[in-house]
Design an enzyme around this catalytic site. Structure first.
Site, mmCIF file in Angstrom:
data_model
loop_
_atom_site.group_PDB
_atom_site.id
_atom_site.type_symbol
_atom_site.label_atom_id
_atom_site.label_comp_id
_atom_site.label_asym_id
_atom_site.label_seq_id
_atom_site.Cartn_x
_atom_site.Cartn_y
_atom_site.Cartn_z
ATOM 1 N N CYS A 232 8.028 7.769 2.008
ATOM 2 C CA CYS A 232 7.968 8.089 0.574
ATOM 3 C C CYS A 232 7.047 9.290 0.416
ATOM 4 O O CYS A 232 6.035 9.229 -0.281
ATOM 5 C CB CYS A 232 7.454 6.895 -0.226
ATOM 6 N N GLY A 236 3.649 15.356 -0.378
ATOM 7 C CA GLY A 236 3.207 15.469 1.002
ATOM 8 C C GLY A 236 1.724 15.516 1.260
ATOM 9 O O GLY A 236 1.308 15.900 2.359
ATOM 10 N N GLY A 237 0.885 15.115 0.317
ATOM 11 C CA GLY A 237 -0.551 15.151 0.550
ATOM 12 C C GLY A 237 -0.970 14.326 1.752
ATOM 13 O O GLY A 237 -1.759 14.775 2.598
ATOM 14 N N ASP A 301 3.971 4.705 1.282
ATOM 15 C CA ASP A 301 3.138 4.954 0.101
ATOM 16 C C ASP A 301 4.068 4.860 -1.102
ATOM 17 O O ASP A 301 4.560 5.863 -1.599
ATOM 18 C CB ASP A 301 2.484 6.331 0.213
ATOM 19 N N CYS A 354 -1.321 3.282 -5.464
ATOM 20 C CA CYS A 354 -2.476 3.692 -6.272
ATOM 21 C C CYS A 354 -2.551 2.784 -7.495
ATOM 22 O O CYS A 354 -2.688 3.238 -8.630
ATOM 23 C CB CYS A 354 -2.398 5.169 -6.662
#
Length: 403
Positions: A232, A236-237, A301, A354
């Protein structure tokens, strides 16, 4: 504090776009700032921070304006009065303008005293969310909410493929950008500044990434030469962080259902000097099936409510509702069920969100482990709560495939 009429007009325009036109707050602010290049740093900061602040306290402000609920289609006249309420609440005065002449400071202050006795009003969240939060986190919810209403720090992740943290801190200091080191590869700025125009950012020496988000990639315990799938990937961090941790040696396959996000990832990867990342669009089920049993490490994620990052995206809480939350949880479990097969036997999955709610976190992992696909062992899990860490709310679980 002196308020400038034209800047407040920009705030009103932004609020209309966010709440009437249902646009995302960060995109609205970005567009307004770009369209007013002559504004100085102070003016830009006022418009951005005032807008975010009013979005954050949206429900409370309407209550102070003697409306039980925020109108679905507020008029510009109402938004101007709402700014007057916010100015009194946050700066202790109402600007002496004709648009605000109907406001009564004593009445507003009396209603504020009453609002302080009701948690959902005091913390400015929807009633249904307060009920769900206290049900899921009875001992922590009351402490979590004030932390989520604080302005987020600016945190960057040093790109160790190109520079050390100490060297980057020294370069930034020469530009009067003061930072302090935090865990892993992070630096937190002593005051808010726009870093995107710095040469250091253009050269790929760092990325903006909150400290809690920076804790996700290390949880995969990657080493050089591994085959890693970020299923996911989004912008792209965390993919870029994985590439740095792998010293740009090995293979990372970045998957997503949105082609534009993967395009942005490739731009960021080129800037960062991370050439081990291959992006693949999930446009059919075969994309996933071809990757079965192939990953040493798999990052999930997953999409979530975003309740852990309300400090950065306060408009999120006004876009959520119980039906959306149910859809989010269903999607999360589908991803766990369908994508877990990408992990090889003996490999590991990191599931992260998050969000701070157990229904998106611990309970999802429990349901997965009890399912037919859940042939995994839970190695560890942790919830990063904003009132304890000072950063975003996150959940990180590490699972190992045993069957």
């Amino acid at each position: 504090m002196k308020f400038h009429h034209n800047l407040v007009a920009a705030v009103v325009h932004a609020l209309r776009a966010i709440f009437v036109e249902q646009q995302y707050a960060d995109k609205v602010i970005e567009r307004i700032l770009k369209s007013n290049p002559r504004w100085g740093a102070r003016d830009r900061g006022f418009v951005a921070e005032s807008t975010y602040n009013m979005v954050r306290w949206w429900r409370l402000l309407w209550f102070l304006l003697q409306q039980t609920e925020a109108p679905k289609q507020p008029t510009d006249e109402e938004l101007w009065r709402l700014f007057g309420v916010w100015a009194l609440h946050h700066h202790g005065l109402i600007p002496p303008w004709a648009e605000l002449s109907s406001l009564n400071a004593n009445q507003i202050n009396e209603r504020m005293a009453h609002a302080r006795t009701i948690r959902a009003l005091r913390e400015s969240i929807p009633e249904w969310l307060d009920i769900q939060g206290i049900q899921e986190l009875p001992e922590q919810w009351t402490d979590i909410l004030p932390a989520l209403n604080q302005q987020a720090d600016v945190v960057i992740r040093v790109n160790t493929l190109k520079i050390s943290r100490a060297d980057l801190a020294e370069l930034l200091q020469k530009q009067a950008i003061e930072t302090s080191p935090i865990e892993a590869d992070g630096l937190v700025l002593s005051k808010r500044q726009n870093l995107f125009k710095t040469q250091e950012f253009q050269n790929g020496l760092f990325e903006l990434q909150d400290a809690s988000s920076q804790a996700v990639a290390p949880a995969l315990t990657v080493t050089t030469g591994m085959r890693v799938i970020d299923a996911c990937a989004g912008g792209g961090g965390k993919t870029l962080h994985l590439a740095a941790l792998m010293q740009n040696k090995g293979k990372i396959i970045a998957l997503d259902v949105e082609a534009w996000k993967l395009k942005n990832l490739q731009i960021r990867a080129k800037r960062a000097g991370a050439d081990i990342i291959e992006s693949r669009l999930i446009d059919n089920r075969k994309v996933i099936k071809r990757l079965y049993d192939s990953a040493d490490r798999l990052l999930l994620d997953v999409p979530c409510s975003g309740l852990g990052v309300l400090r950065r995206n306060p408009d999120t809480k006004w876009k959520l509702n119980p039906e959306v939350m149910a859809q989010v949880r269903e999607h999360q479990q589908q991803i766990l069920q369908n994508y877990s097969y990408l992990c090889r036997q003996g490999g590991q999955i990191v599931y992260s969100t998050c969000s701070v709610l157990p229904s998106e976190n611990q309970l999802q992992i429990q349901a997965f482990l009890e399912s037919q696909a859940g042939k995994f062992t839970l190695l560890s899990e942790k919830t990063l709560l904003p009132h304890l860490t000072g950063f975003d709310g996150f959940y990180i679980a590490v699972l190992e495939r045993v069957g």
